[in-house]
Enzyme design. Structure first.
Site, PDB file in Angstrom:
ATOM      1  N   GLY A   1       0.818  -1.215   0.000  1.00 21.66           N
ATOM      2  CA  GLY A   1       0.000   0.000   0.000  1.00 21.66           C
ATOM      3  C   GLY A   1       0.846   1.257   0.000  1.00 21.66           C
ATOM      4  N   ASP A   2       1.968   1.220   0.721  1.00 21.21           N
ATOM      5  CA  ASP A   2       2.879   2.364   0.744  1.00 21.21           C
ATOM      6  C   ASP A   2       3.541   2.554  -0.620  1.00 21.21           C
ATOM      7  OD1 ASP A   2       2.284   2.520   3.485  1.00 21.21           O
ATOM      8  OD2 ASP A   2       3.944   1.171   3.976  1.00 21.21           O
TER       9      ASP A   2
END
Length: 309
Positions: free
Chosen positions: A251-252
């Site tokens: 997600g990052d």
């Protein structure tokens, strides 16, 4: 330049072992320890793609020193607010089947003068940035409205603002109308005041949130890709199918790709393509918040972006 803000920075330790059994001694095969926290992961993926980036946030104690030294070794510029407390350690225990167990320390308590120092530093850094990305949890002592306050400071300096957090910090932070947010389906349902039954309901909900002044909203659907509403248009993005090694930090990496595309002025479709390729590339590495640039380039052509409304 892209600035990432990690208010609850950490040392990320990953233990790889055959199996984790409660109540027994476990022998670890290999260990990775490096600067972590969601915003630092974003900064690393941005840097690996050759884009200027600077990491800021709170850092304290010997753990904070480790974080800063690690970023320097990785060639990532940084400018943290030094605090009295000790920065946290986050453990990710990976067994041979790829099952991840995470143990996250709460982190230090931030004092009022340290928050004021953060306000002042952010104003200086945001004036030099195209994009400011706020990521991760709020440390103890920091009010839930703090992201909204910092977003306002960054916007006043002319930066495009991203926010990737959860819970009340996201709800309160979104009141400041950041350009990009990445909620999950439960948080979208909480905003709308009703459950989300299917993809069409999610699409309609995201478009309604667009109308409240949130220009770009992405919701991850895991291996299925993501759904994004952008200024009244909705896009379904299909991620390439890969043999994932470790999904932690994907997600990052997605946020990093989106920030890079936005800073470069790419059309939203290309931003989504780069974000998805970056998130997928992260799953091919053993460490969180890492990509091989060659993987990102290869995967770009395999991402499917479809406008659905």
């Amino acid at each position: 330049m892209i600035v990432t803000v990690t208010l609850n920075a950490a040392i990320d330790k990953t233990y790889h072992l055959p199996a984790l059994a409660a109540g027994q001694v476990s022998r670890v095969d290999r260990v990775y320890a490096e600067p972590g926290g969601k915003g630092i992961n974003v900064a690393r993926v941005v840097a690996l793609q050759g884009v200027p980036v600077l990491a800021t946030g709170f850092a304290g104690g010997s753990n904070g020193d480790f974080i800063e030294r690690g970023l320097t070794r990785q060639g990532i510029a940084h400018d943290f607010v030094k605090i009295e407390g000790e920065s946290r350690i986050c453990l990710n225990i990976m067994d041979q089947d790829g099952v991840s167990t995470e143990l996250l320390e709460p982190g230090p308590t931030i004092a009022g003068q340290e928050m004021e120092a953060m306000r002042e530093k952010l104003a200086q850094l945001a004036a030099r940035a195209k994009v400011v990305a706020f990521s991760g949890s709020l440390p103890a002592g920091v009010p839930k409205s703090f992201y909204a306050e910092l977003i306002g400071i960054a916007q006043k300096q002319g930066a495009v603002v991203f926010l990737d957090t959860s819970g009340e910090a996201l709800i309160r932070g979104a009141e400041a109308k950041p350009y990009f947010i990445k909620p999950n389906e439960d948080e979208v349902a909480q905003w709308l005041g009703h459950s989300i039954e299917d993809e069409n309901a999610l699409k309609q909900g995201l478009l309604r949130l667009n109308e409240t002044g949130l220009p770009c909203i992405s919701v991850s659907m895991g291996a299925q890709g993501s759904l994004t509403a952008f200024h009244g248009a909705c896009y379904r993005v299909r991620a390439p199918k890969v043999d994932a090694v470790n999904a932690v930090g994907s997600g990052d990496a997605y946020v990093a790709g989106m920030a890079v595309g936005t800073a470069q002025g790419l059309p939203v479709e290309e931003c989504l393509r780069l974000a998805t390729a970056s998130g997928t590339a992260n799953t091919l590495t053993a460490r969180a918040g890492y990509v091989e640039p060659e993987d990102v380039k290869r995967l770009l052509d395999e991402v499917v972006v479809e406008r659905i409304g």
